[in-house]
Design a protein around this motif. Structure first.
Motif, PDB file in Angstrom:
ATOM      1  N   LEU A  40     -55.014  -1.714 -20.873  1.00 59.65           N
ATOM      2  CA  LEU A  40     -55.295  -0.412 -21.568  1.00 59.65           C
ATOM      3  C   LEU A  40     -55.242   1.036 -20.985  1.00 59.65           C
ATOM      4  CD1 LEU A  40     -55.582   0.696 -24.172  1.00 59.65           C
ATOM      5  CD2 LEU A  40     -57.969   0.261 -24.343  1.00 59.65           C
ATOM      6  N   ILE A  41     -55.059   2.209 -21.317  1.00 61.11           N
ATOM      7  CA  ILE A  41     -55.039   3.063 -20.768  1.00 61.11           C
ATOM      8  C   ILE A  41     -55.346   3.678 -22.143  1.00 61.11           C
ATOM      9  CG2 ILE A  41     -54.176   5.286 -19.140  1.00 61.11           C
ATOM     10  CD1 ILE A  41     -52.042   3.395 -18.014  1.00 61.11           C
ATOM     11  N   THR A  42     -56.834   4.590 -21.687  1.00 60.91           N
ATOM     12  CA  THR A  42     -57.348   5.752 -22.838  1.00 60.91           C
ATOM     13  C   THR A  42     -56.931   7.127 -22.898  1.00 60.91           C
ATOM     14  OG1 THR A  42     -59.374   5.706 -22.371  1.00 60.91           O
ATOM     15  CG2 THR A  42     -58.912   3.888 -23.553  1.00 60.91           C
ATOM     16  N   ALA A  43     -57.422   8.002 -24.004  1.00 65.28           N
ATOM     17  CA  ALA A  43     -56.373   9.561 -23.662  1.00 65.28           C
ATOM     18  C   ALA A  43     -55.577   9.445 -22.609  1.00 65.28           C
ATOM     19  CB  ALA A  43     -58.045   9.984 -23.217  1.00 65.28           C
ATOM     20  N   SER A  44     -54.233   8.657 -22.360  1.00 64.00           N
ATOM     21  CA  SER A  44     -53.043   9.204 -21.590  1.00 64.00           C
ATOM     22  C   SER A  44     -53.318  10.639 -20.997  1.00 64.00           C
ATOM     23  CB  SER A  44     -52.095   8.743 -21.918  1.00 64.00           C
ATOM     24  OG  SER A  44     -51.343   9.455 -23.213  1.00 64.00           O
ATOM     25  N   ARG A  45     -52.734  10.879 -19.297  1.00 62.48           N
ATOM     26  CA  ARG A  45     -52.514  12.571 -19.213  1.00 62.48           C
ATOM     27  C   ARG A  45     -51.112  12.273 -18.886  1.00 62.48           C
ATOM     28  NH1 ARG A  45     -57.552  12.423 -15.832  1.00 62.48           N
ATOM     29  NH2 ARG A  45     -59.646  12.095 -17.439  1.00 62.48           N
ATOM     30  N   ALA A  46     -50.726  13.560 -18.184  1.00 61.69           N
ATOM     31  CA  ALA A  46     -49.384  13.928 -17.663  1.00 61.69           C
ATOM     32  C   ALA A  46     -48.995  13.164 -16.761  1.00 61.69           C
ATOM     33  CB  ALA A  46     -49.165  15.100 -17.659  1.00 61.69           C
ATOM     34  N   ALA A  47     -50.301  12.681 -15.912  1.00 61.91           N
ATOM     35  CA  ALA A  47     -50.100  12.101 -14.622  1.00 61.91           C
ATOM     36  C   ALA A  47     -50.095  10.378 -14.742  1.00 61.91           C
ATOM     37  CB  ALA A  47     -51.683  12.533 -13.991  1.00 61.91           C
ATOM     38  N   ASP A  48     -50.837  10.057 -16.017  1.00 64.90           N
ATOM     39  CA  ASP A  48     -50.073   9.094 -16.213  1.00 64.90           C
ATOM     40  C   ASP A  48     -48.681   8.073 -15.910  1.00 64.90           C
ATOM     41  OD1 ASP A  48     -53.699   8.330 -18.389  1.00 64.90           O
ATOM     42  OD2 ASP A  48     -52.992   7.936 -15.930  1.00 64.90           O
ATOM     43  N   THR A  49     -47.647   9.230 -16.553  1.00 63.71           N
ATOM     44  CA  THR A  49     -46.912   8.854 -16.244  1.00 63.71           C
ATOM     45  C   THR A  49     -46.341   7.895 -14.914  1.00 63.71           C
ATOM     46  OG1 THR A  49     -45.625  10.744 -17.403  1.00 63.71           O
ATOM     47  CG2 THR A  49     -44.466   9.739 -15.749  1.00 63.71           C
ATOM     48  N   ALA A  50     -45.814   7.026 -14.604  1.00 62.27           N
ATOM     49  CA  ALA A  50     -45.564   5.936 -13.661  1.00 62.27           C
ATOM     50  C   ALA A  50     -44.536   4.609 -14.101  1.00 62.27           C
ATOM     51  CB  ALA A  50     -46.699   5.900 -12.931  1.00 62.27           C
ATOM     52  N   SER A  51     -44.958   3.928 -13.060  1.00 57.64           N
ATOM     53  CA  SER A  51     -44.660   2.942 -13.340  1.00 57.64           C
ATOM     54  C   SER A  51     -45.903   1.404 -13.451  1.00 57.64           C
ATOM     55  CB  SER A  51     -43.182   1.653 -12.360  1.00 57.64           C
ATOM     56  OG  SER A  51     -42.116   2.269 -13.101  1.00 57.64           O
ATOM     57  N   TYR A  52     -45.579   0.683 -13.913  1.00 59.35           N
ATOM     58  CA  TYR A  52     -46.814  -0.202 -13.969  1.00 59.35           C
ATOM     59  C   TYR A  52     -46.641  -1.481 -13.515  1.00 59.35           C
ATOM     60  CZ  TYR A  52     -49.739   4.051 -15.478  1.00 59.35           C
ATOM     61  OH  TYR A  52     -50.552   5.228 -15.523  1.00 59.35           O
ATOM     62  N   PHE A  53     -47.312  -2.357 -12.415  1.00 60.08           N
ATOM     63  CA  PHE A  53     -47.061  -3.873 -12.323  1.00 60.08           C
ATOM     64  C   PHE A  53     -48.638  -4.587 -11.953  1.00 60.08           C
ATOM     65  CE2 PHE A  53     -42.311  -2.992 -10.729  1.00 60.08           C
ATOM     66  CZ  PHE A  53     -43.106  -1.521 -10.859  1.00 60.08           C
ATOM     67  N   CYS A  54     -47.793  -5.491 -12.832  1.00 61.09           N
ATOM     68  CA  CYS A  54     -49.030  -6.921 -12.787  1.00 61.09           C
ATOM     69  C   CYS A  54     -48.848  -7.480 -11.451  1.00 61.09           C
ATOM     70  CB  CYS A  54     -49.764  -7.763 -13.702  1.00 61.09           C
ATOM     71  SG  CYS A  54     -47.800  -8.769 -14.510  1.00 61.09           S
TER      72      CYS A  54
END
Lengths: 109, 112
Positions: A75-89
């Motif tokens: 969970l990413i709270t209060a998202s920001r433009a800089a959170d734009t990315a790909s996320y991997f487990c």
């Protein structure tokens, strides 16, 4: 396959909203890690949760692990433009990491 | 600060050429890894090394070899490049096999 499977494959939300992405797997694990990849900075480690932990926090990130359901969520709270990315487990199953295909997150201004 | 560097960000080679990709880490890590990343497939492990002069095959070693003569340096070699080896190649290092991995910026290789 031991590979982690992320869900959804892609997610687009408004800045300020929360983003949740999930990872499911089939084997037993020692730990589970989340990484972020954007074009500018390559792959970066975000958080590691061990198999005997249920929840972990790091800043705006919250990771949960349910070993009975073999799943984890980021969970990413209060998202920001800089959170734009790909996320991997990435799963540590036998002292190597097994990677999922990733969730592509887009934060709209 | 932790640092993993890769010799090139972009590389264009011709089919049949021998290709060397180099990776250097400055963290005195025991373990080093080479992955390739293709859209929709995530990261796939090519080879890893847990000590100098030691190497282990990953999931997709065919067409690749590696060399680790010094602890800080791990090289990936494509003996005879083919078009299906066009990909992003990522190097990583870690203190132990399943610990946090630290990645280099990647090399985007195109084989024509």
């Amino acid at each position: 396959s031991q590979q982690g499977e992320e869900d959804p494959q892609a997610l687009s939300i408004q800045e300020g909203e929360n983003a949740t992405m999930n990872c499911s797997y089939k084997t037993s694990i020692n730990n589970l890690q989340w990484y972020r990849q954007n074009s500018g900075r390559g792959l970066v480690h975000l958080i590691l949760i061990r198999s005997n932990e249920r929840e972990k926090h790091s800043g705006r990130l919250r990771v949960t692990l349910d070993t009975s359901k073999k799943s984890s969520s980021l969970l990413i709270t209060a998202s920001r433009a800089a959170d734009t990315a790909s996320y991997f487990c990435a799963l540590d199953s036998n002292y190597q990491l097994i990677w999922g295909a990733g969730t592509k997150l887009i934060i709209k201004p | 600060d932790v640092k993993v560097t890769q010799s090139s960000r972009y590389l264009v080679k011709r089919t049949g050429e021998k290709v060397f990709l180099e990776c250097v880490q400055d963290m005195d890590h025991e373990n080093m890894f080479w992955y390739r990343q293709d859209p929709g497939l995530g990261l796939r492990l090519i080879y890893f090394s847990y000590d100098v002069k030691m190497k282990e095959k990953g999931d997709i070693p065919e067409g690749y070899s590696v060399s680790r003569e010094k602890k800080e340096r791990f090289s990936l070699i494509l003996e005879s490049a083919s078009t299906n080896q066009t990909s992003m190649y990522l190097c990583a290092s870690s203190p132990t096999g399943a610990d946090t991995q630290y990645f280099g910026p990647g090399t985007r290789l195109t084989v024509l």
